[in-house]
Design a protein around this motif. Structure first.
Motif, short mmCIF file in Angstrom:
data_model
loop_
_atom_site.label_atom_id
_atom_site.label_comp_id
_atom_site.label_asym_id
_atom_site.label_seq_id
_atom_site.Cartn_x
_atom_site.Cartn_y
_atom_site.Cartn_z
N GLN A 58 5.56 7.62 13.27
CA GLN A 58 4.40 6.28 13.49
C GLN A 58 4.81 5.34 12.84
O GLN A 58 5.78 5.40 11.35
CB GLN A 58 3.14 6.85 11.90
CG GLN A 58 2.64 8.30 12.73
CD GLN A 58 1.79 8.31 11.79
OE1 GLN A 58 0.35 7.87 11.53
NE2 GLN A 58 2.09 9.77 11.30
N PRO A 59 4.52 3.71 12.99
CA PRO A 59 4.94 2.77 12.28
C PRO A 59 4.50 2.25 10.25
O PRO A 59 3.10 2.81 10.28
CB PRO A 59 4.28 1.58 13.09
CG PRO A 59 3.93 2.32 14.40
CD PRO A 59 3.36 3.59 14.27
N GLY A 60 5.16 1.49 10.89
CA GLY A 60 4.44 1.73 8.44
C GLY A 60 3.40 0.46 8.74
O GLY A 60 3.01 -0.23 8.80
N GLN A 61 2.31 0.98 7.36
CA GLN A 61 1.12 0.24 7.42
C GLN A 61 2.04 -0.86 5.90
O GLN A 61 2.96 -0.19 4.93
CB GLN A 61 0.06 0.97 6.84
CG GLN A 61 -0.21 2.21 8.04
CD GLN A 61 -1.74 2.47 7.67
OE1 GLN A 61 -2.51 2.35 6.46
NE2 GLN A 61 -2.02 2.81 8.81
N ASP A 62 0.97 -2.19 5.58
CA ASP A 62 1.58 -2.91 4.59
C ASP A 62 0.91 -2.10 3.44
O ASP A 62 1.76 -2.83 2.26
CB ASP A 62 0.74 -4.65 5.25
CG ASP A 62 1.77 -4.83 6.13
OD1 ASP A 62 2.75 -4.49 6.43
OD2 ASP A 62 1.22 -5.58 6.94
N GLY A 63 0.37 -1.77 3.15
CA GLY A 63 0.08 -1.19 2.18
C GLY A 63 0.05 -0.10 1.00
O GLY A 63 -0.17 0.48 0.32
N GLN A 91 -4.11 -1.39 -2.49
CA GLN A 91 -3.57 -1.44 -1.07
C GLN A 91 -3.50 -2.76 -0.57
O GLN A 91 -2.18 -3.78 -0.58
CB GLN A 91 -3.65 -0.35 -0.24
CG GLN A 91 -3.22 1.18 -0.60
CD GLN A 91 -3.92 2.34 -0.16
OE1 GLN A 91 -3.78 2.25 1.31
NE2 GLN A 91 -4.85 3.18 -0.32
N ARG A 92 -4.74 -2.90 -0.68
CA ARG A 92 -4.66 -4.76 0.39
C ARG A 92 -3.75 -6.03 -0.20
O ARG A 92 -3.24 -7.29 0.39
CB ARG A 92 -5.59 -5.10 0.21
CG ARG A 92 -6.94 -4.00 1.69
CD ARG A 92 -8.37 -4.09 1.64
NE ARG A 92 -8.94 -2.78 2.42
CZ ARG A 92 -10.16 -2.72 3.07
NH1 ARG A 92 -11.18 -3.42 1.75
NH2 ARG A 92 -10.50 -1.64 3.27
N GLN A 123 -3.50 -8.49 -11.97
CA GLN A 123 -4.76 -7.54 -10.66
C GLN A 123 -4.30 -6.54 -9.75
O GLN A 123 -5.13 -5.74 -10.03
CB GLN A 123 -5.38 -8.45 -9.33
CG GLN A 123 -6.62 -8.71 -8.82
CD GLN A 123 -6.88 -9.41 -7.69
OE1 GLN A 123 -6.60 -9.94 -7.08
NE2 GLN A 123 -8.01 -9.80 -7.81
N PHE A 124 -3.00 -6.33 -9.27
CA PHE A 124 -2.71 -5.14 -9.26
C PHE A 124 -3.19 -4.06 -9.88
O PHE A 124 -3.18 -2.67 -9.96
CB PHE A 124 -1.64 -5.48 -8.34
CG PHE A 124 -1.00 -4.33 -7.42
CD1 PHE A 124 -1.10 -3.18 -6.38
CD2 PHE A 124 -0.32 -2.89 -9.00
CE1 PHE A 124 -0.35 -2.37 -5.62
CE2 PHE A 124 0.34 -1.82 -7.97
CZ PHE A 124 -0.13 -1.09 -6.99
N ASP A 125 -2.16 -4.16 -10.83
CA ASP A 125 -2.65 -3.68 -12.50
C ASP A 125 -3.75 -3.02 -13.04
O ASP A 125 -3.86 -1.51 -12.96
CB ASP A 125 -1.63 -3.76 -12.83
CG ASP A 125 0.18 -4.06 -12.93
OD1 ASP A 125 0.79 -4.04 -12.54
OD2 ASP A 125 0.33 -4.84 -13.60
N ALA A 146 -5.50 6.89 1.39
CA ALA A 146 -4.77 5.56 2.20
C ALA A 146 -5.70 4.54 2.30
O ALA A 146 -7.06 5.24 3.15
CB ALA A 146 -4.52 5.80 3.51
N ASP A 147 -5.64 3.36 2.76
CA ASP A 147 -7.02 2.16 3.06
C ASP A 147 -7.38 2.81 4.58
O ASP A 147 -6.32 2.91 5.83
CB ASP A 147 -6.14 1.01 2.69
CG ASP A 147 -7.35 0.26 3.68
OD1 ASP A 147 -8.05 0.22 3.76
OD2 ASP A 147 -6.94 -1.16 3.60
N PRO A 148 -8.28 3.51 4.99
CA PRO A 148 -8.73 3.64 6.70
C PRO A 148 -8.10 2.05 8.07
O PRO A 148 -8.16 2.49 8.75
CB PRO A 148 -9.97 4.21 6.84
CG PRO A 148 -10.46 3.20 5.28
CD PRO A 148 -9.68 2.98 3.94
#
Length: 591
Positions: free
Chosen positions: A323-328, A492-493, A467-469, A337-339
């Protein structure tokens, strides 16, 4: 018990190459090893195979090889509610800062000493004081272990600085327990590569020859029953083509690697070999050095990832088997996972972003920073990972469209690991298994802003975003899974926008073996088939289903294979005689 760390020199034949021409005829009996013994080709040397000294060159199999010898409190971190293993149960305090663990009463170390609460207490304390290695960050970074209290020989209370609602997943289902009586006198366990590997697991490591092989014997007193295979020989075969050629010719019974896509159809239809589908939730990733200018600019990193066609990588490198990787970053099969996660491939947008940020093209087509530095970077990969090398080559071709030059640098896995820790790279490609995707705290483990002195600070690019933290820190302490998932999706976003790393693809989990040697492999989600549950009684219902129906008693079709292997045989191990033949089998499309 006999010394488990005896190291032999292969006198007289060191460096000698045995050219093995495949015979056109052989009986099944000649090719079939005794039922009590199997041979598994493994791709990298892992020192004396202790939780402190793993090289991790065998990723994603390193953890499972180690777990043949060692056990964890629960099994495994892929499950939302892991199965009790060394622990019978673990009960949290109301604030989830403490967990009281009740241990099984019938467990012994391989040397006959009883496994007790003192060993659990010691393991956590030793890991807390050992800042390097695969496992220590689960007690050093999160959850931050503070203290342990032995209540009785089979009960221990573990105290953490903050709420640890997912304790049974990590560290409970991931951290191997080590014997206090072996390690308490060793000040720096990370350098103790001759210390005997003593665990409670289903197999004892009875011999290892440096860089060449391991030999395991069944722990006949294992608390879950005598293992179904008496002996497992593990030669180190660093060359993937040689490893699968050895499987085809019957020199090994299984290979720790997933089947190369180029060999999938051939192995699936070859009598005497079966292929099973499992999954490690594995991912292959490109990581940037987020501290090194100009790669510390998220606009530049995002532009590079926009120019990478993950679908083309899957189609070319994996022949569609992935499967191709996701940016998140999180694996799409993970419950966290982010749906709406996806990968953005947009070369035109990448060029616009770079233009707007002042990265101008030179006469040679390569862009420069506003200060005049050319956008030229290395992609460092392990020399024993041909899929990583091929991916890096394709990425280098793809990013030329945006005026970026990325050159492949293939080095020894141990050297790569050292350079990663020192942030001595531009970018690198690596792979991670379920440890990185199934655990809800994985984003925090790998990408939280580095804590001063933390061992993992450079190993995954030293990304830092307050912000991620905030999102991953809040998610860690959430008891409610719904709220934890919402926070992780937000994280993830942010990750997708700033691109500190990019998952290139998630490979399928295809594993090949010779059923005439052993047919009890378990498709253990998150672990492939080289997992302790493949050899322990009671898990027969989880046995892996073959995708083909080859005759398990058939000899391999020697005449049809027609291969001539240049193998160096050193002390019983399998080695490639000429390193110039690397990647010849499943990178032939480069020619």
């Amino acid at each position: 018990m006999p010394r488990t760390n005896r190291v032999r020199l292969a006198a007289g034949i060191a460096g000698a190459a045995l050219i093995a021409t495949v015979a056109p005829a052989a009986t099944a009996q000649q090719q079939q090893p005794p039922p009590s013994k199997i041979t598994v080709a493994y791709k990298s040397w892992e020192n004396n195979l202790t939780p402190f000294t793993l090289t991790m060159g065998g990723l994603p199999s390193s953890h499972d090889l180690n777990n043949l010898v060692y056990d964890t409190l629960f099994w495994s971190q892929v499950k939302e509610d892991p199965e009790p293993w060394l622990a019978e149960r673990a009960d949290p305090s109301p604030d989830r800062k403490s967990w009281t663990v009740k241990l099984r009463p019938d467990v012994k170390w391989h040397d006959g000493m009883p496994f007790t609460a003192e060993d659990v207490k010691f393991t956590f304390e030793k890991m807390k004081s050992t800042t390097g290695g695969r496992y220590s960050h689960h007690v050093w970074e999160y959850p931050v272990f503070e203290s342990a209290e032995v209540i009785d020989p089979l009960t221990v209370k573990l105290n953490f600085r903050d709420a640890a609602p997912t304790f049974k997943i990590l560290p409970g289902a991931d951290l191997p327990m080590v014997p206090k009586h072996i390690w308490e006198q060793i000040g720096n366990p990370g350098t103790s590569t001759n210390t005997p590997s003593i665990g409670t697991g289903p197999y004892k490591l009875v011999e290892f020859v440096n860089g060449q092989r391991y030999r395991f014997e069944a722990n006949t007193e294992y608390f879950k029953g005598k293992p179904k295979v008496d002996q497992i020989d593990v030669p180190i075969v660093t060359d993937a083509a040689a490893a699968f050629a050895a499987l085809q010719t019957g020199q090994v019974d299984s290979v720790d690697r997933t089947v190369p896509p180029e060999l999938y159809d051939q192995l699936s239809n070859q009598p005497g070999i079966r292929v099973v589908e499992s999954t490690r939730m594995e991912s292959v990733q490109l990581h940037f050095n987020n501290t090194k200018a100009p790669l510390n600019d998220p606009v530049l990193r995002k532009s590079i990832t926009l120019a990478i066609d993950n679908r083309a990588l899957v189609d070319t490198v994996l022949l569609g088997r992935g499967q191709p990787g996701q940016d998140g970053w999180t694996h799409p099969d993970s419950p966290w996972a982010d749906p709406k996660g996806t990968h953005e491939f947009d070369v035109a947008r990448a060029n616009r972003q770079l233009d707007d940020a002042g990265y101008r093209r030179g006469d040679d087509g390569i862009r420069r920073t506003p200060a005049g530095q050319p956008l030229q970077f290395n992609i460092t990969v392990a020399a024993n990972e041909p899929q990583h090398q091929r991916s890096a080559q394709l990425i280098g071709q793809q990013v030329e469209a945006i005026g970026v030059r990325m050159t492949v640098e293939a080095i020894d896995p141990a050297t790569l690991r050292q350079r990663r820790g020192n942030l001595n790279y531009d970018s690198f490609i690596t792979n991670l298994e379920s440890h990185a995707h199934a655990d809800p705290d994985a984003l925090s483990f790998f990408f939280h802003s580095p804590v001063p002195g933390a061992p993992s600070a450079g190993s995954f690019g030293a990304y830092a975003n307050p912000q991620f933290d905030q999102f991953v820190e809040s998610a860690r302490s959430q008891v409610d899974n719904g709220e934890r998932k919402r926070l992780l999706i937000e994280a993830q976003r942010i990750f997708a926008r700033e691109a500190p790393a990019l998952v290139l693809f998630y490979p399928n989990g295809d594993y090949a073996f010779r059923p005439s040697a052993y047919n009890g492999w378990v498709a253990d989600t998150g672990h492939g088939i080289l997992t302790k549950r493949s050899f322990i009684p009671g898990y027969e219902d989880d046995r892996a289903d073959a995708v083909n129906a080859g005759d398990s008693d058939s000899s391999p079709p020697w005449a049809a294979i027609g291969v001539v292997l240049g193998l160096a045989v050193v002390g019983g191990g399998l080695f490639v005689a000429s390193q110039n033949r690397k990647r010849e089998s499943y990178e032939a499309e480069e020619a």
